[in-house]
Scaffold this motif. Structure first.
Motif, PDB file in Angstrom:
ATOM      1  N   MET A 176       0.810  -1.220   0.000  1.00 12.30           N
ATOM      2  CA  MET A 176       0.000   0.000   0.000  1.00 12.30           C
ATOM      3  C   MET A 176       0.837   1.261   0.000  1.00 12.30           C
ATOM      4  O   MET A 176       0.472   2.266  -0.610  1.00 12.30           O
ATOM      5  N   HIS A 227      -3.573   1.739  -4.495  1.00 13.15           N
ATOM      6  CA  HIS A 227      -3.611   2.007  -3.058  1.00 13.15           C
ATOM      7  C   HIS A 227      -5.048   2.033  -2.557  1.00 13.15           C
ATOM      8  O   HIS A 227      -5.363   1.434  -1.509  1.00 13.15           O
ATOM      9  N   GLN A 228      -5.928   2.691  -3.263  1.00 15.46           N
ATOM     10  CA  GLN A 228      -7.325   2.765  -2.844  1.00 15.46           C
ATOM     11  C   GLN A 228      -7.966   1.382  -2.811  1.00 15.46           C
ATOM     12  O   GLN A 228      -8.726   1.066  -1.895  1.00 15.46           O
ATOM     13  N   GLN A 247      -6.439  -1.615  -2.430  1.00 16.02           N
ATOM     14  CA  GLN A 247      -5.905  -2.390  -1.319  1.00 16.02           C
ATOM     15  C   GLN A 247      -6.408  -1.849   0.023  1.00 16.02           C
ATOM     16  O   GLN A 247      -6.716  -2.615   0.933  1.00 16.02           O
ATOM     17  N   ARG A 248      -6.488  -0.543   0.123  1.00 13.71           N
ATOM     18  CA  ARG A 248      -6.918   0.068   1.381  1.00 13.71           C
ATOM     19  C   ARG A 248      -8.355  -0.333   1.718  1.00 13.71           C
ATOM     20  O   ARG A 248      -8.676  -0.587   2.882  1.00 13.71           O
ATOM     21  N   ARG A 249      -9.216  -0.368   0.693  1.00 14.56           N
ATOM     22  CA  ARG A 249     -10.604  -0.790   0.937  1.00 14.56           C
ATOM     23  C   ARG A 249     -10.656  -2.209   1.496  1.00 14.56           C
ATOM     24  O   ARG A 249     -11.491  -2.530   2.348  1.00 14.56           O
ATOM     25  N   THR A 254      -9.145  -2.025   5.272  1.00 21.45           N
ATOM     26  CA  THR A 254      -9.763  -1.108   6.240  1.00 21.45           C
ATOM     27  C   THR A 254     -10.587  -1.809   7.321  1.00 21.45           C
ATOM     28  O   THR A 254     -10.469  -1.466   8.507  1.00 21.45           O
ATOM     29  N   ASN A 294       2.330  -6.744   1.726  1.00 18.79           N
ATOM     30  CA  ASN A 294       1.713  -5.964   2.796  1.00 18.79           C
ATOM     31  C   ASN A 294       1.989  -6.558   4.172  1.00 18.79           C
ATOM     32  O   ASN A 294       2.090  -5.818   5.157  1.00 18.79           O
ATOM     33  N   SER A 347      -5.893  10.844   1.868  1.00 17.75           N
ATOM     34  CA  SER A 347      -6.308   9.493   1.478  1.00 17.75           C
ATOM     35  C   SER A 347      -5.223   8.449   1.684  1.00 17.75           C
ATOM     36  O   SER A 347      -5.505   7.252   1.664  1.00 17.75           O
ATOM     37  N   ARG A 348      -3.980   8.884   1.929  1.00 13.88           N
ATOM     38  CA  ARG A 348      -2.895   7.934   2.138  1.00 13.88           C
ATOM     39  C   ARG A 348      -2.337   8.034   3.555  1.00 13.88           C
ATOM     40  O   ARG A 348      -1.186   7.690   3.799  1.00 13.88           O
ATOM     41  N   LEU A 391      -3.119   3.759   7.857  1.00 10.41           N
ATOM     42  CA  LEU A 391      -4.322   2.947   8.070  1.00 10.41           C
ATOM     43  C   LEU A 391      -4.416   2.444   9.501  1.00 10.41           C
ATOM     44  O   LEU A 391      -5.503   2.268  10.048  1.00 10.41           O
TER      45      LEU A 391
END
Length: 512
Positions: A137, A145-146, A148-150, A153, A311, A454-455, A458
């Motif tokens: 990420m 990134h978005q 993977q982040r979803r 999360t 990750n 947004s980055r 997390l």
């Protein structure tokens, strides 16, 4: 003018033919020096960034920056530059550093509407690659990134953290047990609290990421894999200087020793093997870990195995060393400020029963949380700035338009200890976070240890909860005394991406 068949003037041809080796070398050196001086003059006076303040030598050449990074002093080097030159400093020929609080919004966030350009993305050429070639990420493109982040999360939500609370308590209680055993065996024993906190955070994250701990607390020693991580940090920081010189980097990659590449692969493979074991055999003990929460959702099935591995390796660093660093820093700052220690201990020990220490109850302790915020301000785990690159349309940062193609950073330590942002910036004063009128002018929004936008990090909620549990449990059970050998603990440290922490030697006296 007569010339040779190759078109070279005859006089010059004769001069070259009769030149000695020393004359040739001298001429080459002279040409290089003249080129360096001319380029330096151009950078200082005729460069697109020439209007920004900073040392002329730093504008002319990258040498001061390279020396500071190599010696681990870049964090203090940048602090001094900002105190002298202001909120925006040209720290290298192609780099600007910002300590104005708005820089967080303009570089890491979404910028200010109505201003020219757009926020600068990460300068990915400065971040390197993962061993398996699949970005984690932290270095993935914005779209990746978005995605993977979803997926990850839900594993870091408040609900998930509550499910993981027994796992946190298991290892933090083991930390307390180990400290009690050691102090009872020898009341004068000096614990290295850096090690003890690091053992704890790596065991916690090992269980969350791999479904089993690294047994560092149980054995009170570093796992070989973790030792390799720390040994490689300084080397990696120095090797990263080659990112400034692409040709040198290509030469290095072409001739990199096979043993070096093999060691890097074997280190990454350790994570791969542990993830494989977790996926095939499940957890070793009861509890909920990252993969429990990720794989039970439909989106989690869209995570490739390579993405899991890259990750997992990221989490094992980002979710461990930083928490151990701030726990060590907070411990040091409290023992150096006895009145602050008295207040926070009184607040924590007012809890009737140690079993009543939970995520929610500790989050409601005002002075403990103020101490944590102040520790992040004075001793941020990430003290330097992460490089971003202004896009083709340029960026407006802290009210200044920055042309395209230049590196911009927000150095955390310099921003947090700037006299332009905080009153008495180098003093540990938790009251500044509790409405004390003396500090009404403080720019508290400047302190963003987990970044913004947004980055942002997390795992920031996990880090806060874990840190509160660690500090509350330790301060509830022990009176802490700093050994003289660890005086000036922070001031003696260098930074190679991470703080190079010496032992934090403390004597602990059980109070229950």
């Amino acid at each position: 003018m007569h010339a040779t068949p190759d078109g070279i003037p005859l006089g010059l041809s004769r001069l070259i033919q009769h030149a000695t080796i020393s004359q040739v070398v001298t001429s080459v050196v002279l040409v290089l020096v003249v080129r360096w001086v001319v380029r330096g003059v151009q950078r200082v006076y005729f460069h697109p960034l020439s209007r920004f303040p900073g040392p002329k030598f730093a504008a002319a050449t990258r040498i001061p920056q390279l020396v500071a990074i190599w010696t681990g002093t870049n964090h203090t080097h940048v602090c001094k530059l900002h105190e002298k030159y202001g909120n925006i400093v040209r720290t290298a020929p192609d780099e600007l550093s910002f300590v104005h609080p708005d820089a967080w919004r303009d570089i890491h966030g979404h910028g200010l509407k109505g201003t020219a350009g757009s926020p600068p993305p990460k300068n990915f050429t400065r971040y390197g690659n993962t061993v398996n070639g699949k970005p984690s990420m932290i270095i993935a493109s914005d779209g990746e990134h978005q995605r993977q982040r979803r997926i990850f999360t839900p594993a870091f939500s408040d609900r998930a953290l509550k499910q993981q609370e027994p796992l946190f308590l298991k290892y933090i209680n083991l930390l307390v047990q180990k400290l009690k055993e050691g102090s009872q065996e020898n009341p004068n024993h000096a614990f290295n609290m850096v090690d003890m906190y690091t053992f704890t955070t790596f065991d916690v994250m090992g269980d969350l990421t791999f479904g089993e701990p690294l047994q560092m607390l149980a054995n009170t020693e570093y796992h070989p894999w973790v030792s390799i991580v720390f040994d490689s940090v300084k080397m990696g920081s120095r090797f990263a200087l080659m990112f400034y010189y692409p040709m040198l980097r290509k030469v290095w990659e072409a001739f990199v020793p096979e043993s070096f590449a093999k060691k890097r692969f074997e280190h990454f493979q350790h994570s791969v093997n542990r993830v494989t074991k977790r996926l095939e055999k499940g957890r070793e003990s009861e509890g909920v870990d990252l993969w429990t929460l990720v794989l039970k959702q439909h989106e989690g099935k869209g995570l490739s195995r390579d993405e899991m591995d890259s990750n997992a390796a990221l989490f094992m660093i980002a979710g461990t060393e930083t928490t151990a660093t701030i726990a060590s820093g907070l411990t040091y700052l409290l023992v150096k400020n006895p009145e602050c220690m008295r207040k926070v201990v009184q607040e924590i020990r007012s809890i009737p029963n140690e079993d009543d220490m939970h995520l929610e109850s500790l989050a409601a302790l005002p002075y403990l949380n103020a101490c944590i915020k102040e520790a992040f301000r004075i001793y941020p785990p990430v003290s330097i700035g992460l490089p971003h690159l202004t896009p083709p349309q340029g960026s407006t940062i802290a009210g200044e338009f920055i042309p395209p193609g230049w590196s911009v950073t927000v150095p955390q330590l310099a921003m947090y200890t700037s006299s332009r942002n905080f009153k008495e910036p180098h003093d540990f004063i938790p009251e500044r976070w509790m409405g004390d009128e003396r500090f009404a002018s403080d720019q508290r929004a400047a302190v963003q240890p987990f970044s913004v936008g947004s980055r942002d990090c997390l795992g920031k909620n996990m880090a806060y909860h874990e840190l509160r549990l660690i500090m509350a449990k330790v301060l509830y059970n022990f009176d802490i005394e700093l050994r003289p050998e660890s005086d000036n603990w922070i001031d003696r440290q260098r930074v190679f991406n991470l703080w190079e922490k010496p032992p934090l030697l403390c004597k602990l006296k059980p109070v229950h």
